[in-house]
Scaffold this motif. Structure first.
Motif, PDB file in Angstrom:
ATOM      1  N   GLY A   1       0.841  -1.207   0.000  1.00 30.50           N
ATOM      2  CA  GLY A   1       0.000   0.000   0.000  1.00 30.50           C
ATOM      3  C   GLY A   1       0.870   1.249   0.000  1.00 30.50           C
ATOM      4  N   GLY A   2       0.482   2.196   0.867  1.00 32.89           N
ATOM      5  CA  GLY A   2       1.211   3.459   0.892  1.00 32.89           C
ATOM      6  C   GLY A   2       2.641   3.310   1.345  1.00 32.89           C
ATOM      7  N   SER A   3       3.016   2.140   1.871  1.00 33.84           N
ATOM      8  CA  SER A   3       4.385   1.971   2.371  1.00 33.84           C
ATOM      9  C   SER A   3       5.358   1.653   1.257  1.00 33.84           C
ATOM     10  CB  SER A   3       4.422   0.888   3.453  1.00 33.84           C
ATOM     11  OG  SER A   3       3.791   1.407   4.606  1.00 33.84           O
TER      12      SER A   3
ATOM     13  N   SER B   1       6.636  -0.265   7.497  1.00 36.57           N
ATOM     14  CA  SER B   1       5.267  -0.577   7.902  1.00 36.57           C
ATOM     15  C   SER B   1       4.922   0.294   9.101  1.00 36.57           C
ATOM     16  CB  SER B   1       5.126  -2.049   8.277  1.00 36.57           C
ATOM     17  OG  SER B   1       3.811  -2.297   8.759  1.00 36.57           O
TER      18      SER B   1
ATOM     19  N   PRO C   1       3.905  -7.616   4.300  1.00 31.18           N
ATOM     20  CA  PRO C   1       5.291  -7.207   4.581  1.00 31.18           C
ATOM     21  C   PRO C   1       5.879  -7.929   5.792  1.00 31.18           C
ATOM     22  CG  PRO C   1       3.763  -5.376   4.997  1.00 31.18           C
ATOM     23  CD  PRO C   1       2.981  -6.442   4.343  1.00 31.18           C
TER      24      PRO C   1
ATOM     25  N   GLN D   1      -4.720   3.983  -5.083  1.00 26.14           N
ATOM     26  CA  GLN D   1      -4.835   3.721  -3.650  1.00 26.14           C
ATOM     27  C   GLN D   1      -5.302   4.975  -2.928  1.00 26.14           C
ATOM     28  OE1 GLN D   1      -1.437   3.566  -1.118  1.00 26.14           O
ATOM     29  NE2 GLN D   1      -2.565   2.601   0.537  1.00 26.14           N
TER      30      GLN D   1
ATOM     31  N   VAL E   1     -10.413  -2.397   4.388  1.00 24.15           N
ATOM     32  CA  VAL E   1      -9.210  -3.204   4.144  1.00 24.15           C
ATOM     33  C   VAL E   1      -9.100  -4.302   5.190  1.00 24.15           C
ATOM     34  CG1 VAL E   1      -6.693  -3.146   3.953  1.00 24.15           C
ATOM     35  CG2 VAL E   1      -8.042  -1.237   3.095  1.00 24.15           C
TER      36      VAL E   1
ATOM     37  N   LYS F   1      -8.687  -9.281   5.851  1.00 21.90           N
ATOM     38  CA  LYS F   1      -7.704  -9.801   6.810  1.00 21.90           C
ATOM     39  C   LYS F   1      -8.405 -10.676   7.851  1.00 21.90           C
ATOM     40  CE  LYS F   1      -4.816  -5.663   6.375  1.00 21.90           C
ATOM     41  NZ  LYS F   1      -4.211  -4.517   7.093  1.00 21.90           N
TER      42      LYS F   1
END
Ligand SMILES: O=P(O)(O)OC[C@H]1O[C@H](O)[C@H](O)[C@@H](O)[C@@H]1O
Length: 434
Positions: free
Chosen positions: A82-84, A138, A146, A280, A415, A419
């Motif tokens: 994602g944004g990482s 993260s 990750p 995203q 999101v 999970k």
């Protein structure tokens, strides 16, 4: 070219001036709430002023580490999802050569952005006999993909370098919380901070985006300067002087008219991962309450020979945002051919970038005539400064657009759904706390 470095044009937006005027009061009030940090999700507004603040010290430290990595490694593995990772990947792909030219800088490769055993197995083979550094990114420190990749690669590094492995693992995470912070403190990994007040999709200007770029020798100070200029230029509180707000309001008005899909289009293949970063940013910020514009992206002119058919003649529920960089380094001449069997000599006095620019104009005209609302975003040059400017522009526009839609731009409850299901199936009944 506008002195704003970036110019939005509304080639055909089907939005009347009075509709924009009607929204202007809401925009002003949202702007004030955002800037005095009283808006919903205000705990995640740290990105708003971040480019205006002084980050010289971490930047100097990143440049030092980048030099160390260049002198001691051939590969720099960035672990994140994602944004990482999308921000640094977007800029890296936008600026790096299409075909690797030399090994002056370490090759930056990415891990932890999928659960493919094939991908990670091949990555481990690729790392054999090469010197490696790792940057695991993260903010939460607990994101599954990750975390798994880091567990595998940390074992690889410890087997390869023993105690020295710790010097080659750099962590970018929360300043105090999370599994990754704990591990970094216990192992003595060097680390950088993603501010608690900055969510992943808004974190490209933090070390999450900057360190991988510094390792490759990209000008992270220019990137920050571009973001800073955008933060200054986009301080106005109304639609007619703030281009980000005009774009945001136009998007929401188009949604209200049934245009439910936005197609971001560009004519430079290197921008494909910038599209992914943009998807995203807008998809995670606005896709809530079974509403919001679905962000899609195409790479022209390639996709004009595929999904271009749908854009031209399919269901009229999409609008197009054409991203165009005026100056792109490097070009290629079309040679003259005395036989001219391909009938292309009429192009032999033009360069490919010129033809590409004309293709951009022709595409916009055809789509407007096909009934597609088209917004164009013209950026002066494809370089770190203008990418920084553009990404901050999108961040500010996205926050305003989500607020106009009536949602919190900074959470992503959806999101967590996959999970929880995945963990149930994995037999691990854990509750995700973000
Ligand atoms: O940086 P992390 O905490 O690992 O989060 C990485 C990504 O995963 C989360 O689930 C969200 O979808 C993203 O907004 C975030 O960028």
């Amino acid at each position: 070219m506008s002195t704003l470095k970036l110019q939005t044009n509304y080639l055909k937006s089907y939005i009347q001036q009075d509709e924009l005027l009607l929204l202007n009061e809401s925009v002003k009030s949202i702007h004030d709430d955002m800037h005095n940090k009283s808006s919903i999700g205000n705990e995640f507004l740290g990105w708003l002023d971040y480019p205006l603040e002084n980050h010289e010290s971490p930047i100097e430290e990143m440049l030092e580490i980048a030099k160390e990595v260049r002198n001691n490694a051939k590969v720099f593995v960035v672990i994140g999802i994602g944004g990482s990772y999308l921000g640094s990947k977007a800029i890296q792909d936008a600026l790096s050569p299409y075909f690797p030219v030399d090994d002056t800088f370490p090759e930056v490769i990415y891990a932890g952005q999928n659960l493919s055993g094939r991908y990670l197995n091949q990555l481990l083979q690729f790392l054999q006999y090469k010197d490696v550094y790792i940057n695991v990114i993260s903010k939460s420190g607990t994101t599954t993909e990750p975390a798994i990749a880091f567990r595998i690669l940390r074992k690889y590094m410890e087997e390869k370098y023993g105690e020295k492995a710790n010097e080659r693992i750099i962590v970018t995470t929360d300043s105090e919380k999370g599994a990754l912070r704990e591990l970094a403190n216990e192992k003595g990994y060097r680390s950088f901070i993603i501010e608690e007040t900055i969510g992943g999709r808004y974190s490209v200007f933090t070390p999450a985006g900057l360190l991988p770029l510094a390792v490759q020798g990209y000008d992270i100070q220019a990137l920050m300067s571009g973001a800073k200029k955008a933060a200054i230029d986009l301080q106005a509180n109304d639609i007619f002087t703030n281009q980000a707000y005009r774009y945001a309001a136009t998007r929401q008005l188009l949604l209200s008219k049934g245009y439910e899909v936005e197609v971001l289009a560009s004519f430079e293949p290197a921008l494909k991962n910038l599209h992914e970063w943009w998807k995203q940013l807008f998809g995670e910020s606005e896709g809530k309450g079974h509403d919001g514009i679905f962000p899609a992206a195409v790479s022209f002119s390639t996709d004009l020979h595929s999904i271009g058919q749908y854009i031209q003649d399919g269901k009229r529920f999409l609008f197009e945002t054409l991203l165009h960089f005026h100056e792109v380094e490097e070009d290629c001449e079309v040679p003259y051919d005395s036989q001219n069997k391909d009938q292309l000599n009429y192009l032999s006095d033009k360069t490919l970038n010129t033809i590409n620019d004309i293709a951009t104009q022709g595409t916009a005209m055809a789509h407007v005539e096909g009934g597609v609302p088209v917004i164009s975003i013209e950026v002066e040059r494809l370089d770190e400064y203008h990418l920084g400017y553009l990404m901050f522009f999108f961040m500010k526009a996205c926050a305003m657009s989500a607020y106009l839609q009536g949602v919190n731009p900074f959470d992503q409850p959806g999101v967590e759904a996959y999970k929880s299901k995945m963990f149930e199936l994995l037999g691990k009944n854990i509750k995700i706390v973000k």
